[in-house]
Structures are given as C-alpha cells and as structure tokens.
Design a protein around this motif. Structure first.
Motif, PDB file in Angstrom:
ATOM      1  N   MET A   1     -26.812 -17.111   4.027  1.00  0.00           N
ATOM      2  CA  MET A   1     -27.239 -16.540   2.747  1.00  0.00           C
ATOM      3  C   MET A   1     -26.523 -17.269   1.612  1.00  0.00           C
ATOM      4  SD  MET A   1     -27.157 -12.509   1.618  1.00  0.00           S
ATOM      5  CE  MET A   1     -27.929 -12.062   3.177  1.00  0.00           C
ATOM      6  N   LYS A   2     -27.278 -17.661   0.580  1.00  0.00           N
ATOM      7  CA  LYS A   2     -26.697 -18.427  -0.512  1.00  0.00           C
ATOM      8  C   LYS A   2     -25.955 -17.515  -1.486  1.00  0.00           C
ATOM      9  CE  LYS A   2     -30.811 -18.291  -3.465  1.00  0.00           C
ATOM     10  NZ  LYS A   2     -31.791 -19.115  -4.215  1.00  0.00           N
ATOM     11  N   ALA A   3     -25.053 -18.129  -2.263  1.00  0.00           N
ATOM     12  CA  ALA A   3     -24.268 -17.378  -3.237  1.00  0.00           C
ATOM     13  C   ALA A   3     -25.178 -16.743  -4.284  1.00  0.00           C
ATOM     14  CB  ALA A   3     -23.258 -18.300  -3.907  1.00  0.00           C
ATOM     15  N   LEU A   4     -24.794 -15.568  -4.763  1.00  0.00           N
ATOM     16  CA  LEU A   4     -25.587 -14.862  -5.753  1.00  0.00           C
ATOM     17  C   LEU A   4     -25.484 -15.560  -7.101  1.00  0.00           C
ATOM     18  CD1 LEU A   4     -24.730 -11.124  -4.951  1.00  0.00           C
ATOM     19  CD2 LEU A   4     -26.563 -12.531  -4.024  1.00  0.00           C
ATOM     20  N   ALA A 177     -36.388 -36.655  -8.748  1.00  0.00           N
ATOM     21  CA  ALA A 177     -35.550 -36.211  -7.631  1.00  0.00           C
ATOM     22  C   ALA A 177     -34.082 -36.093  -8.059  1.00  0.00           C
ATOM     23  CB  ALA A 177     -35.684 -37.185  -6.463  1.00  0.00           C
ATOM     24  N   ALA A 178     -33.630 -37.040  -8.885  1.00  0.00           N
ATOM     25  CA  ALA A 178     -32.252 -36.982  -9.390  1.00  0.00           C
ATOM     26  C   ALA A 178     -32.034 -35.740 -10.241  1.00  0.00           C
ATOM     27  CB  ALA A 178     -31.936 -38.245 -10.195  1.00  0.00           C
ATOM     28  N   CYS A 179     -33.013 -35.387 -11.066  1.00  0.00           N
ATOM     29  CA  CYS A 179     -32.907 -34.181 -11.898  1.00  0.00           C
ATOM     30  C   CYS A 179     -32.844 -32.932 -11.023  1.00  0.00           C
ATOM     31  CB  CYS A 179     -34.087 -34.097 -12.858  1.00  0.00           C
ATOM     32  SG  CYS A 179     -34.071 -35.347 -14.165  1.00  0.00           S
ATOM     33  N   VAL A 180     -33.672 -32.886  -9.982  1.00  0.00           N
ATOM     34  CA  VAL A 180     -33.643 -31.746  -9.064  1.00  0.00           C
ATOM     35  C   VAL A 180     -32.285 -31.656  -8.383  1.00  0.00           C
ATOM     36  CG1 VAL A 180     -34.617 -30.821  -6.919  1.00  0.00           C
ATOM     37  CG2 VAL A 180     -36.129 -31.746  -8.687  1.00  0.00           C
ATOM     38  N   PHE A 181     -31.752 -32.798  -7.966  1.00  0.00           N
ATOM     39  CA  PHE A 181     -30.432 -32.814  -7.310  1.00  0.00           C
ATOM     40  C   PHE A 181     -29.346 -32.325  -8.253  1.00  0.00           C
ATOM     41  CE2 PHE A 181     -26.461 -35.241  -6.741  1.00  0.00           C
ATOM     42  CZ  PHE A 181     -26.061 -34.737  -5.504  1.00  0.00           C
ATOM     43  N   LEU A 182     -29.368 -32.785  -9.505  1.00  0.00           N
ATOM     44  CA  LEU A 182     -28.313 -32.446 -10.459  1.00  0.00           C
ATOM     45  C   LEU A 182     -28.330 -30.979 -10.860  1.00  0.00           C
ATOM     46  CD1 LEU A 182     -28.349 -35.567 -12.806  1.00  0.00           C
ATOM     47  CD2 LEU A 182     -26.534 -34.903 -11.223  1.00  0.00           C
ATOM     48  N   THR A 185     -28.964 -28.190  -6.856  1.00  0.00           N
ATOM     49  CA  THR A 185     -28.140 -28.230  -5.639  1.00  0.00           C
ATOM     50  C   THR A 185     -26.675 -28.038  -6.018  1.00  0.00           C
ATOM     51  OG1 THR A 185     -27.773 -30.644  -5.692  1.00  0.00           O
ATOM     52  CG2 THR A 185     -29.768 -29.851  -4.592  1.00  0.00           C
ATOM     53  N   GLU A 186     -25.905 -27.542  -5.074  1.00  0.00           N
ATOM     54  CA  GLU A 186     -24.490 -27.250  -5.345  1.00  0.00           C
ATOM     55  C   GLU A 186     -23.714 -28.529  -5.663  1.00  0.00           C
ATOM     56  OE1 GLU A 186     -21.392 -24.809  -6.129  1.00  0.00           O
ATOM     57  OE2 GLU A 186     -23.434 -24.204  -5.607  1.00  0.00           O
ATOM     58  N   GLN A 187     -23.900 -29.569  -4.856  1.00  0.00           N
ATOM     59  CA  GLN A 187     -23.211 -30.834  -5.121  1.00  0.00           C
ATOM     60  C   GLN A 187     -23.658 -31.444  -6.440  1.00  0.00           C
ATOM     61  OE1 GLN A 187     -24.090 -33.196  -1.624  1.00  0.00           O
ATOM     62  NE2 GLN A 187     -22.196 -32.558  -0.606  1.00  0.00           N
ATOM     63  N   GLY A 188     -24.951 -31.353  -6.723  1.00  0.00           N
ATOM     64  CA  GLY A 188     -25.466 -31.888  -7.974  1.00  0.00           C
ATOM     65  C   GLY A 188     -24.902 -31.168  -9.184  1.00  0.00           C
ATOM     66  N   ARG A 189     -24.789 -29.842  -9.096  1.00  0.00           N
ATOM     67  CA  ARG A 189     -24.229 -29.076 -10.211  1.00  0.00           C
ATOM     68  C   ARG A 189     -22.770 -29.437 -10.446  1.00  0.00           C
ATOM     69  NH1 ARG A 189     -27.904 -24.823  -8.569  1.00  0.00           N
ATOM     70  NH2 ARG A 189     -26.438 -24.114  -6.980  1.00  0.00           N
ATOM     71  N   ARG A 190     -22.032 -29.693  -9.357  1.00  0.00           N
ATOM     72  CA  ARG A 190     -20.626 -30.113  -9.533  1.00  0.00           C
ATOM     73  C   ARG A 190     -20.562 -31.475 -10.220  1.00  0.00           C
ATOM     74  NH1 ARG A 190     -19.676 -27.695  -4.297  1.00  0.00           N
ATOM     75  NH2 ARG A 190     -19.975 -29.710  -3.286  1.00  0.00           N
TER      76      ARG A 190
END
Length: 346
Positions: A1-4, A177-182, A185-190
């Motif tokens: 389950m993903k973080a809220l 795809a890069a925009c979706v990743f950034l 996704t958790e790694q992209g947001r970091r």
C-alpha cells in the motif's frame, strides 16, 4: 500500500479529531470511519489499524505499523496520547496538512502552467513548419521563385522537421516520460525537490517554503506540549531543505549550550530581520506558539503572492512570444509571395 497523500491525511485527521471531540475513543472512531468507508484500500487500512489497536491499545503504534503515515504524524499522535490531548493534536495535524496541500497545489500550478503553454507553443510551431510551410514551398516552386535569407531558412527548417518528424516525436515522448517521472514517482519527486532547492531561479522560494514549514512545525509541536528542544527535533524531521536543516541543527546546538531559542534562531539567521524581531518579541512575551504560527502564515502569504506574481508575468510573456513567432513565420513567406504576385500582375 502506498503512502497517503495530503488529501487523504487531511480526511483521516479531521474525521478522527471530530470523533475524539465528541467523546468517542480513537478505537471507536476508527470503527465508525470503517462503517462509512466505501471499500478499497481505505477500508483495508482501517481494518488493519483496528486490529493493531485491539492488540496494542496504542493509535501511534498502529499508525507506524501501517507504514503509510508520515513519521512526523506518528510522533505527534504519540505525543497526543501521552499528554491526553489527542483531539487537539489531530485537529492541528489536519490544519497542518491543509496548509501543505494548499502549498503543493500552488507549486503544481506554477510548474504545470508554463509547461502546458510551452507545449502548446511547440505544437503550433511544429504544425506551421511541418504542415503549412511545405504548401508554401510548392507554391513558390510552381512560380519559379527561389527563397533565400530568413524565408529560405524557415522553409529549410520545415523540411528538416518533416523529414525527421519521427525523431522529434520520440524526443517529445521522452520529455513527457521525464515529466511523469519527476512529478509522479517517489524518486522523481526527490530529484525535482533537489533541483527546486538548488536552482538559481527557485532557490529563494524553496528556502521560504522550508522556513514556513519550520515555523508551522514549531507552533504545532509547542502547542502539543513539547519543549523547545523537542519541538526543534520534530521540526527537523519535517524540513527537507539542506540549508534550513543545518540552521535548525545549529539552533539545537546553541539551545543545548544554554542559549535561549530567540537568540539561537537569530544567530543561525533562519529568519529575515522582520521575522527575527517578531520571534524575539514573542519569546519575551511568552507567546512563542502564537508568534511561530503568525510567522508561518506570513511566509505562506508571501509565497503565494510570489507565485501569483510570477504566473501573472509569465502568461502574457508566453502569449506574446508565441504570437511574435507565429507572425514572423507567416510573414516570412507571405511578404515574398505578395511581392511575386504584384510583379506577375504588373
């Protein structure tokens, strides 16, 4: 389950605060929330929390075992259980995540709007160069005219883009795809957070956001019964900006050595002159909780105003750039064509 996410945290905290205010225990509150739950992951989570609470009798331990709640929230809930102020803590947490969601929404708008406008600009320019320019080229060829200079360069660019359209489509897909990743996704947001914190264009805004979160966390922690040193420890968990985290650590070090909080904050220069004076006055008056909340609110207003200002300037700028670019492309072929038609008519 993903973080809220923030919206889900707001709903959970506000609903639980409401039941606690009504004199209902946290276990009974979770059971009531379960009855109203439509199903899916939310229902599964509530069932898990209820089972854990029946075994441990602790809401904070149940939240930690679920591994979908932020560590900051779990720590504050534990504090609320220890001090008997869980209803106040849950209500304050709901308000905290509302502010976080409002800030995130403003930042998303500030990033998404320019990207959408740029995408539209590129699409319009591509249609002109790839679809419209070849038609003008055929017209000029039929008239026996040779295009040189800027009009000729535009024609050539349209031909190149048409010949390699598949490559540009692949590049566009890669950018999407890069925009979706950034952003999704958790790694992209970091990664995007690090870029936001260190970019020369957003560095100052990122620092203001971190200072606002620090002041908000201090106000919430102190109002929940923590002392200054414990509140600083909680605030450090919440702030991700490296410079502000270092300033918090410096404040903690100076407070541990016997310096009062206002002096330690002024020495670390975590706040600007006006906010530092507000903090000093509030600390002397014994209203540290209120002044930290006021500082956080003023930072939020300043951040929102800054974002609105940038967007209000960016919109007409992008529209003007698009209009000028389209106009230049069309005029570069229309004027020579009109000249040829005039000569033919003469």
């Amino acid at each position: 389950m993903k973080a809220l996410n923030n919206t889900e945290l707001i709903f959970f905290c506000s609903q639980l605060a409401l039941t606690l205010r009504s004199g209902i225990s946290s276990l009974e509150g979770l059971s009531l929330m379960l009855e109203d739950s439509p199903g899916g992951d939310g229902r599964t989570l509530l069932e898990q929390l209820i089972r854990e609470m029946e075994e441990t009798g602790s809401l904070s331990r149940s939240l930690e075992s679920a591994q979908v709640f932020p560590a900051y929230l779990c720590s504050m809930v534990e504090l609320g259980e220890q001090t008997g102020r869980l209803d106040d803590v849950m209500e304050s947490l709901a308000a905290h995540y509302r502010r976080e969601e409002a800030l995130s929404r403003n930042l998303r708008s500030a990033v998404a709007y320019p990207l959408v406008m740029l995408g539209m600009m590129i699409a319009v320019m591509a249609v002109l160069l790839i679809k419209v320019m070849p038609i003008f080229r055929q017209v000029f060829d039929q008239l026996g005219a040779q295009m040189t200079g800027f009009p000729g360069a535009v024609m050539e660019l349209g031909g190149v883009l048409g010949d390699y359209s598949a490559v540009f489509l692949i590049l566009a897909a890669a950018v999407a795809a890069a925009c979706v990743f950034l952003f999704f996704t958790e790694q992209g947001r970091r990664l995007s957070s690090r870029l936001f914190n260190h970019s020369v264009f957003t560095r100052r805004l990122a620092e203001k956001i971190a200072c606002s979160r620090f002041a908000d966390a201090m106000s919430l922690s102190i109002s929940s019964g923590l002392d200054v040193d414990q509140s600083l420890e909680m605030a450090e968990q919440l702030v991700e900006h490296p410079k502000v985290r270092e300033q918090i650590q410096e404040i903690r070090k100076n407070v541990a050595e016997g310096e009062n909080f206002a002096e330690a904050a002024a020495r670390a220069r975590i706040f600007s002159g006006t906010y530092a004076r507000m903090l000093s006055a509030g600390f002397r008056a014994g209203s540290l909780e209120e002044v930290m909340k006021q500082i956080s609110t003023q930072y939020e207003e300043e951040i929102e105003e800054r974002i609105d200002t940038v967007l209000s300037r960016l919109e007409p700028t992008l529209v003007a750039v698009l209009s000028v670019a389209v106009g230049l492309i069309l005029l570069s072929v229309m004027l020579p064509l009109l000249g040829i038609m005039v000569n033919i008519g003469g």
